[in-house]
Design an enzyme around this catalytic site. Structure first.
Site, PDB file in Angstrom:
ATOM      1  N   GLY A 122     -13.742  73.372  48.862  1.00  0.00           N
ATOM      2  CA  GLY A 122     -14.404  72.050  49.871  1.00  0.00           C
ATOM      3  C   GLY A 122     -15.869  72.798  50.075  1.00  0.00           C
ATOM      4  N   ARG A 123     -16.476  71.563  49.371  1.00  0.00           N
ATOM      5  CA  ARG A 123     -17.998  71.245  48.950  1.00  0.00           C
ATOM      6  C   ARG A 123     -19.027  70.186  49.902  1.00  0.00           C
ATOM      7  NH1 ARG A 123     -21.105  73.116  44.686  1.00  0.00           N
ATOM      8  NH2 ARG A 123     -19.749  74.576  43.987  1.00  0.00           N
ATOM      9  N   GLY A 124     -20.059  70.352  50.000  1.00  0.00           N
ATOM     10  CA  GLY A 124     -20.048  69.524  50.805  1.00  0.00           C
ATOM     11  C   GLY A 124     -21.839  69.544  50.595  1.00  0.00           C
ATOM     12  N   GLY A 125     -23.014  67.927  51.578  1.00  0.00           N
ATOM     13  CA  GLY A 125     -23.971  68.677  52.191  1.00  0.00           C
ATOM     14  C   GLY A 125     -24.991  69.739  52.098  1.00  0.00           C
ATOM     15  N   PHE A 126     -23.752  70.160  52.702  1.00  0.00           N
ATOM     16  CA  PHE A 126     -24.085  72.319  54.037  1.00  0.00           C
ATOM     17  C   PHE A 126     -23.682  73.084  52.935  1.00  0.00           C
ATOM     18  CE2 PHE A 126     -25.005  68.378  57.461  1.00  0.00           C
ATOM     19  CZ  PHE A 126     -27.127  69.618  57.810  1.00  0.00           C
ATOM     20  N   GLY A 127     -22.976  73.385  52.635  1.00  0.00           N
ATOM     21  CA  GLY A 127     -22.368  74.266  51.930  1.00  0.00           C
ATOM     22  C   GLY A 127     -20.683  74.301  51.094  1.00  0.00           C
ATOM     23  N   ASP A 165     -18.827  62.556  62.374  1.00  0.00           N
ATOM     24  CA  ASP A 165     -18.959  62.723  60.809  1.00  0.00           C
ATOM     25  C   ASP A 165     -17.256  62.351  60.830  1.00  0.00           C
ATOM     26  OD1 ASP A 165     -19.005  61.962  58.524  1.00  0.00           O
ATOM     27  OD2 ASP A 165     -19.157  64.159  58.267  1.00  0.00           O
ATOM     28  N   LYS A 204     -16.770  79.460  55.315  1.00  0.00           N
ATOM     29  CA  LYS A 204     -17.936  78.166  54.030  1.00  0.00           C
ATOM     30  C   LYS A 204     -20.063  78.919  54.648  1.00  0.00           C
ATOM     31  CE  LYS A 204     -18.542  74.714  57.681  1.00  0.00           C
ATOM     32  NZ  LYS A 204     -19.181  73.264  58.140  1.00  0.00           N
ATOM     33  N   VAL A 244     -17.036  75.539  50.958  1.00  0.00           N
ATOM     34  CA  VAL A 244     -16.081  76.265  51.724  1.00  0.00           C
ATOM     35  C   VAL A 244     -14.760  77.718  50.688  1.00  0.00           C
ATOM     36  CG1 VAL A 244     -13.751  76.300  53.222  1.00  0.00           C
ATOM     37  CG2 VAL A 244     -16.197  74.786  53.495  1.00  0.00           C
TER      38      VAL A 244
END
Length: 359
Positions: free
Chosen positions: A42-47, A163, A63, A49
């Site tokens: 997983g990948r997102g705005g804060f880091g 969210d 994460k 996973v």
């Protein structure tokens, strides 16, 4: 509340912090093959996973927050997630297993969710994998509703997630729904009705009143949940640019149009080969109730749980239909633009912009 968890040196053993386990950085590096891209899930705005496996075979989701500049936002997100999860404990909420802090790293450790997320499962069918059955989708809808109802009505202070989307409804090895990613969550006192913040979330899932005013409440979570239900029904993303010419980019607009035309079959996920139409219509009714433009008309999450368990849906739906008749009449009574008056279609289209992503 929050206490400073920074450490200056690693230790060779885990240290328990209440119910949390403190890991050393070397343990998590070994578990993830030094944070190899092969283990990224997983990948997102804060880091990012990663999947990790400890020496005893325990599978974890780790994460790793982006801390290139030790930004205030990332540090706050780390603290928020620890605080919020420490307040809440429920079968349908993601449990924080442990953490790791060093002068340069912030890592959160969770149980590994074998079936990833609702969005992952819906996309998986594009590669020929079997789709989730209708019964599985109903069970996921109910589990997610129970987790959110717990946050809104049983925690003290109550917690709004802020969210809610298919990326953040995780699925364990038995496809039980687990609400995850509390980086944007906010505790809110029971006597308060909302919290005002900069708008964060994902376009297509954000409630209209939050988009216009920055005010979020448990009813904005209900809206995001309703959009997630529509994804479970349709198998589609909340935004679909392929429908731009038809002015139906938003999944909710497309579904509302088909519902008005009494064409429910057209909206059902084509990968769902067998389904009970009554079950689909039940999920659709709940979804449309949850995505009412007026937040006061949306049900509470505890009411959603009751409706999914067979109590009160038809009464609420009858009220919705009455409001729909009134809305249609008001639309007919509105003045129309003069003939030949053309609006630039681009002026009314909101660019599909991710304000946050799965983390």
């Amino acid at each position: 509340m929050w206490c400073d968890l920074a450490i200056t040196a690693e230790e060779d053993t885990r240290v328990n912090l209440g119910q949390l386990t403190r890991f050393t950085l070397s343990q998590l590096k070994n578990a993830t093959e030094n944070f190899s891209s092969r283990n990224e899930i997983g990948r997102g705005g804060f880091g990012i996973v990663y999947k990790g496996v400890l020496s005893d075979g325990t599978q974890l989701a780790i994460k790793r927050l982006k801390l290139e500049s030790r930004s205030i936002g990332n540090e706050k997100q780390f603290q928020t997630e620890v605080e919020i999860i420490s307040m809440a404990s429920h079968r349908n909420l993601l449990r924080l297993y442990g953490l790791c802090t060093t002068p340069t790293e912030r890592l959160l450790v969770y149980p590994y969710m074998a079936n990833r997320s609702v969005s992952f499962q819906l996309k998986k069918t594009d590669h020929g994998a079997p789709a989730m059955t209708c019964q599985m989708r109903k069970r996921i809808a109910l589990g997610a509703a129970k987790g959110l109802a717990y946050l809104h009505e049983q925690c003290n202070p109550k917690i709004i997630h802020r969210d809610v989307k298919a990326d953040n409804i995780l699925l364990d090895d038995e496809f039980e729904a687990v609400v995850g990613d509390f980086g944007l969550a906010k505790p809110i006192d029971f006597k308060n009705t909302h919290v005002t913040t900069a708008i964060r979330g994902t376009i297509g899932h954000i409630a209209p009143e939050y988009m216009s005013s920055g005010k979020s409440s448990e009813k904005t979570d209900v809206y995001g949940y309703g959009i997630t239900l529509l994804q479970l029904i349709t198998g589609q993303s909340a935004l679909n640019l392929s429908r731009l010419a038809d002015d139906d980019v938003m999944l909710l607009d497309w579904v509302r149009k088909l519902e008005k035309e009494n064409n429910v079959e057209k909206m059902i996920d084509p990968h769902l080969k067998e389904y009970n139409m009554n079950d689909i219509k039940e999920l659709l009714k709940v979804a449309l109730l949850c995505t009412e433009n007026n937040p006061t008309s949306r049900p509470k999450m505890s009411e959603v749980v009751n409706m999914l368990e067979g109590e009160g849906l038809e009464e609420r739906w009858a009220e919705w239909e009455q409001r729909e008749v009134q809305r249609n009449q008001e639309a007919l009574d509105m003045p129309h633009l003069p003939v030949g008056w053309n609006l630039d279609s681009n002026s009314s289209f909101m660019q599909a912009l991710e304000l946050s992503g799965p983390r």
